[in-house]
Design a protein around this motif. Structure first.
Motif, mmCIF file in Angstrom:
data_model
loop_
_atom_site.group_PDB
_atom_site.id
_atom_site.type_symbol
_atom_site.label_atom_id
_atom_site.label_comp_id
_atom_site.label_asym_id
_atom_site.label_seq_id
_atom_site.Cartn_x
_atom_site.Cartn_y
_atom_site.Cartn_z
ATOM 1 N N UNK A 162 -13.558 -3.176 34.624
ATOM 2 C CA UNK A 162 -14.609 -4.183 34.609
ATOM 3 C C UNK A 162 -15.967 -3.587 34.235
ATOM 4 N N UNK A 163 -16.654 -4.149 33.244
ATOM 5 C CA UNK A 163 -18.042 -3.764 33.005
ATOM 6 C C UNK A 163 -18.870 -3.995 34.262
ATOM 7 N N UNK A 164 -19.903 -3.163 34.454
ATOM 8 C CA UNK A 164 -20.651 -3.230 35.712
ATOM 9 C C UNK A 164 -22.150 -3.199 35.488
ATOM 10 N N UNK A 165 -22.843 -4.055 36.219
ATOM 11 C CA UNK A 165 -24.293 -4.021 36.342
ATOM 12 C C UNK A 165 -24.576 -3.364 37.685
ATOM 13 N N UNK A 166 -25.104 -2.142 37.636
ATOM 14 C CA UNK A 166 -25.214 -1.297 38.820
ATOM 15 C C UNK A 166 -26.653 -1.201 39.305
ATOM 16 N N UNK A 167 -26.821 -1.152 40.616
ATOM 17 C CA UNK A 167 -28.139 -0.938 41.206
ATOM 18 C C UNK A 167 -28.428 0.560 41.274
ATOM 19 N N UNK A 168 -29.697 0.871 41.449
ATOM 20 C CA UNK A 168 -30.094 2.256 41.712
ATOM 21 C C UNK A 168 -30.344 2.390 43.214
ATOM 22 N N UNK A 169 -30.085 3.573 43.782
ATOM 23 C CA UNK A 169 -29.364 4.690 43.174
ATOM 24 C C UNK A 169 -27.875 4.380 43.087
ATOM 25 N N UNK A 170 -27.155 5.153 42.278
ATOM 26 C CA UNK A 170 -25.715 4.913 42.152
ATOM 27 C C UNK A 170 -25.009 5.030 43.491
ATOM 28 N N UNK A 171 -25.448 5.995 44.304
ATOM 29 C CA UNK A 171 -24.815 6.222 45.591
ATOM 30 C C UNK A 171 -25.792 6.824 46.566
ATOM 31 N N UNK A 172 -25.365 7.071 47.790
ATOM 32 C CA UNK A 172 -26.263 7.655 48.782
ATOM 33 C C UNK A 172 -26.495 9.146 48.589
ATOM 34 N N UNK A 173 -25.655 9.782 47.771
ATOM 35 C CA UNK A 173 -25.774 11.226 47.550
ATOM 36 C C UNK A 173 -25.200 11.563 46.180
ATOM 37 N N UNK A 174 -25.360 12.812 45.792
ATOM 38 C CA UNK A 174 -24.952 13.221 44.455
ATOM 39 C C UNK A 174 -23.439 13.149 44.264
ATOM 40 N N UNK A 175 -22.672 13.524 45.270
ATOM 41 C CA UNK A 175 -21.214 13.511 45.120
ATOM 42 C C UNK A 175 -20.696 12.104 44.845
ATOM 43 N N UNK A 176 -21.204 11.122 45.570
ATOM 44 C CA UNK A 176 -20.740 9.750 45.366
ATOM 45 C C UNK A 176 -21.189 9.214 44.016
ATOM 46 N N UNK A 177 -22.408 9.562 43.599
ATOM 47 C CA UNK A 177 -22.884 9.125 42.283
ATOM 48 C C UNK A 177 -22.038 9.731 41.172
ATOM 49 N N UNK A 178 -21.682 11.008 41.331
ATOM 50 C CA UNK A 178 -20.862 11.662 40.314
ATOM 51 C C UNK A 178 -19.477 11.013 40.254
#
Length: 293
Positions: free
Chosen positions: A94-110
């Motif tokens: 599914x294409x996604x419209x994402x909020x910032x930040x991607x996650x609470x920390x770098x590992x989750x964002x990655x």
């Protein structure tokens, strides 16, 4: 690729039913004509129903049901929830419209960015100010100057009380919530940020000092806990050509959302991610991580 008037609207499902989801995402997606609100899912069914009702949108009983109802999904939830669910949405293609930040920390964002790459899904990041014509004019003007140094601030008192004083914002403070906006603008206007150092408490006031690849130095002051009559967002660039000022005081932020919606629909229909996508979100998250490392 602009959204064609002949293209059917993109059916976007909304994840979340908090104040930001109700005030901005649901209203904008339902307004069209490039998108329609395909459904709403939230962990509190009553909140989802309240968010969906004004637009006659269905309420999904599960996240998987929302994915089935939708061509694309938009997130308006705390970073930890987004990071978890975005990986599942990517796996579903599914294409996604994402909020910032991607996650609470770098590992989750990655993990989000890796899932996006693996499954080749279209993404776009809701860095709202980036979609305003005045912001784009500022960034174009910045291309013509050599910056020596810069100052910036994003200040308001919304964390003191009100709808935006949510648990994740009170826990993580201004760095995770407001920091992405300024780090993105400084990085885009001056040149790539190579190092970030921080002082202060992100729940009260935090100061960032950034060094850029071209030798420029910039600073960013962030706080969501200072009482002001309205939010203050400013970027001042200094160089041999004199100062260049960006100030949101006179901007109508309602102008951002139609542009954001139109460009997301075009990205979905073309199958090509927006320039401000999950990978841009990961780049910003790396800078946030460095600021507190």
């Amino acid at each position: 690729m602009p959204h064609s008037p002949q293209s059917p609207p993109v059916r976007v499902g909304l994840v979340g039913a908090g104040p930001w989801a109700r005030a901005m995402h649901a209203r904008s997606l339902a307004a069209g004509p490039e998108t329609t609100l395909a459904g709403v899912w939230a962990r509190r069914p009553e909140a989802a129903a309240e968010t969906a009702a004004p637009y006659g949108a269905p309420v999904a009983a599960t996240f998987e049901e929302l994915l089935d109802l939708s061509e694309a999904v938009a997130f308006a939830v705390p970073p930890a929830i987004q990071a978890e669910l975005a990986v599942r949405a990517a796996r579903a293609g599914k294409p996604m419209l994402l909020e910032k930040p991607l996650g609470p920390d770098l590992a989750s964002a990655r993990a989000v960015a890796d899932a996006v790459s693996e499954h080749r899904v279209v993404t776009q990041l809701v860095l709202t100010k980036r979609y305003h014509p005045a912001t784009r004019a500022f960034l174009r003007a910045a291309e013509d100057i050599t910056v020596t140094g810069a100052r910036s601030c994003y200040l308001h008192g919304a964390f003191l009380d009100g709808d935006l004083a949510t648990a994740w914002r009170l826990e993580h403070g201004a760095l995770l919530d407001l920091g992405p906006h300024l780090l993105d603008l400084l990085d885009a206007a001056i040149g790539p940020i190579t190092t970030v150092r921080s002082t202060g408490d992100p729940r009260r006031w935090i100061e960032l000092t950034c060094e850029h690849a071209n030798g420029a130095v910039s600073q960013a002051s962030l706080s969501g806990a200072v009482p002001l009559p309205r939010a203050r967002t400013q970027v001042e660039l200094y160089g041999a050509n004199g100062p260049l000022l960006y100030d949101t005081a006179g901007l109508d932020h309602e102008e951002c959302w139609p542009v954001l919606r139109r460009e997301f629909a075009a990205a979905v229909r073309s199958g090509t991610s927006h320039a401000i996508d999950a990978h841009r979100g990961l780049r910003i998250q790396e800078l946030l991580h460095q600021a507190v490392a």
